[in-house]
Design a protein around this motif. Structure first.
Motif: not given
Length: 185
Positions: A120-144
């Motif tokens: 299923l699509p995953i919304i990754g959240m938790g401690g995202i402060e900058n683009a690097e944090d968001a990209i980490e989530m996406i690379l881990a499998g978050a679709t948003a």
């Protein structure tokens, strides 16, 4: 370009009346509620799982079977603060949700584990402060990704993060963000 949608989030909170149930009964009960909710509303909805609930991957499998459209994780970690001068709890409820940068590594791990187990699509959240944090989530499998706490001290955080993701994609010669989702195995 981002698309807009309306959804309902159905958080999994283990209520007091469930506290004595074994984990299999708790997760079955939650799946039953999810199934009933799915057929009672005509909006898409996400199943949100708290990081401290044990059996998260099992719960998320049941969410998928119960009809969730998307999964969102994590919300907060349960924390406690004690006022040493008054020698009492600092929060009226004794415990409260801890969010922000401290939960980010836990959130990335959970997104990765769940992305490996559920389709299923995953919304990754938790401690995202900058683009690097968001990209980490996406690379881990978050679709948003969802930005929360950072917006309290930087109202432009979400826009800066979106711009930073775009800059990263240009730098890495990636044309479609879909190519980054779950790229780390």
């Amino acid at each position: 370009m981002l698309s807009h949608s309306f959804s309902v989030s159905l958080p999994y909170k283990i209520k007091h009346f469930q506290a004595q149930l074994p984990m299999k009964k708790k997760t079955r009960h939650q799946a039953d509620l999810l199934f009933l909710f799915r057929y009672a509303v005509f909006l898409s909805f996400s199943a949100s799982v708290h990081a401290c609930v044990s059996g998260n991957v099992l719960i998320l499998h049941l969410s998928s079977a119960g009809g969730a459209d998307v999964l969102s994780l994590i919300n907060t970690l349960t924390g406690m603060k004690i006022d040493i001068n008054r020698q009492t709890f600092a929060l009226a409820n004794k415990t409260g949700g801890m969010s922000g940068p401290a939960v980010h590594p836990i959130a990335v791990r959970m997104v990765y584990q769940v992305a490996q187990a559920v389709k299923l699509p995953i919304i990754g959240m938790g401690g995202i402060e900058n683009a690097e944090d968001a990209i980490e989530m996406i690379l881990a499998g978050a679709t948003a990704v969802s930005v929360g706490t950072a917006n309290f001290y930087n109202p432009m955080a979400t826009l800066e993060i979106a711009d930073g993701i775009e800059d990263y994609m240009k730098r890495m010669h990636v044309e479609n963000v879909q190519d980054l989702i779950g790229a780390v195995h």
